[in-house]
Design a protein around this motif. Structure first.
Motif, PDB file in Angstrom:
ATOM      1  N   ILE A  79      76.959 -22.753-142.828  1.00 34.26           N
ATOM      2  CA  ILE A  79      75.743 -21.939-142.707  1.00 34.26           C
ATOM      3  C   ILE A  79      75.044 -21.823-144.058  1.00 34.26           C
ATOM      4  N   PHE A  80      75.821 -21.598-145.102  1.00 32.59           N
ATOM      5  CA  PHE A  80      75.264 -21.490-146.454  1.00 32.59           C
ATOM      6  C   PHE A  80      74.629 -22.807-146.888  1.00 32.59           C
ATOM      7  N   LEU A  83      71.245 -23.574-145.271  1.00 29.94           N
ATOM      8  CA  LEU A  83      70.158 -22.847-145.933  1.00 29.94           C
ATOM      9  C   LEU A  83      69.752 -23.554-147.229  1.00 29.94           C
ATOM     10  N   ALA A  86      67.781 -26.688-146.422  1.00 34.87           N
ATOM     11  CA  ALA A  86      66.438 -26.352-145.947  1.00 34.87           C
ATOM     12  C   ALA A  86      65.511 -26.068-147.126  1.00 34.87           C
ATOM     13  N   ILE A  87      66.045 -25.387-148.136  1.00 31.04           N
ATOM     14  CA  ILE A  87      65.255 -25.108-149.342  1.00 31.04           C
ATOM     15  C   ILE A  87      65.020 -26.382-150.142  1.00 31.04           C
TER      16      ILE A  87
END
Length: 218
Positions: A79-80, A83, A86-87
């Motif tokens: 999950i981390f 993210l 995505a950035i």
């Protein structure tokens, strides 16, 4: 006159094997043929790899059992990492414009996902190494290095991880280049420029915080 968008016709493409030597073709295939869900799955799997390698050469096994580290790598790390990717895709989108890149955010997101495939291949290596020779995978307070079998596994794992990591740099450069329709060299600098900027910013912040800390402590 009606202009029809030309669509590339692909044969049988296996992204997990083709990414190594046919990076651009594989990335274009993922961009045009695969859904965002497929790419997100790739990122989540690579997150497991990142979680496992994050425990390498640490004393984390002193705080929790190995099975707990593996479970955390499977549940929390993906999950981390999703993210973070995505950035990163947004950063590559902006940075690529310097070199007149034409990729969209979705293109860069999928290219970033494609570039994570080599890390997925390393998951079995990390698991076998961690379970078979934890005394060489984790840092040992007493300096114990393990037996001969552990040493062989350490050498094999270290060489394999080093080779894959180095080759991943080329894959990343080609992947970002293909998404932006620019050369691999420009793709490389699209990755490096924001990395250097972020590194400098972090260094400056760390220096400022250190100065403030010592000023108040004096």
């Amino acid at each position: 006159m009606v202009h029809l968008k030309e669509k590339t016709v692909y044969g049988k493409v296996n992204p997990f094997t083709a990414i190594w030597l046919k990076t651009r073709e594989t990335v274009r295939y993922l961009i045009e043929e695969k859904s965002m869900g497929y790419v997100i799955l790739l990122m989540l799997l690579s997150g497991i790899s990142s979680g496992l390698v994050g425990a390498f050469n640490t004393e984390l096994n002193e705080l929790m059992p190995v099975w707990g580290i593996i479970l955390g790598s499977i549940i929390a790390a993906p999950i981390f990492i999703l993210l973070i990717y995505a950035i990163m895709a947004g950063i590559y989108l902006v940075a690529g414009k310097i070199f007149k890149g034409v990729g969209t955010y979705q293109d860069l997101f999928k290219a970033t996902g494609a570039a994570t495939i080599p890390q997925i291949w390393l998951i079995p290596v990390y698991l076998i190494w961690m379970l078979a020779a934890p005394e060489t995978y984790f840092a040992q307070p007493d300096g114990m290095q393990g037996d001969g079998g552990g040493l062989i596994l350490t050498i094999f794992g270290s060489v394999l991880i080093t080779v894959v990591t180095i080759w991943s740099i080329f894959i990343n450069s080609k992947a970002i280049g293909e998404a932006h329709r620019i050369s691999s060299w420009k793709g490389f600098f699209t990755i490096m420029i924001p990395s250097l900027i972020i590194g400098v910013v972090i260094a400056v912040i760390a220096i400022v915080l250190a100065i403030l800390f010592f000023s108040f402590a004096a």
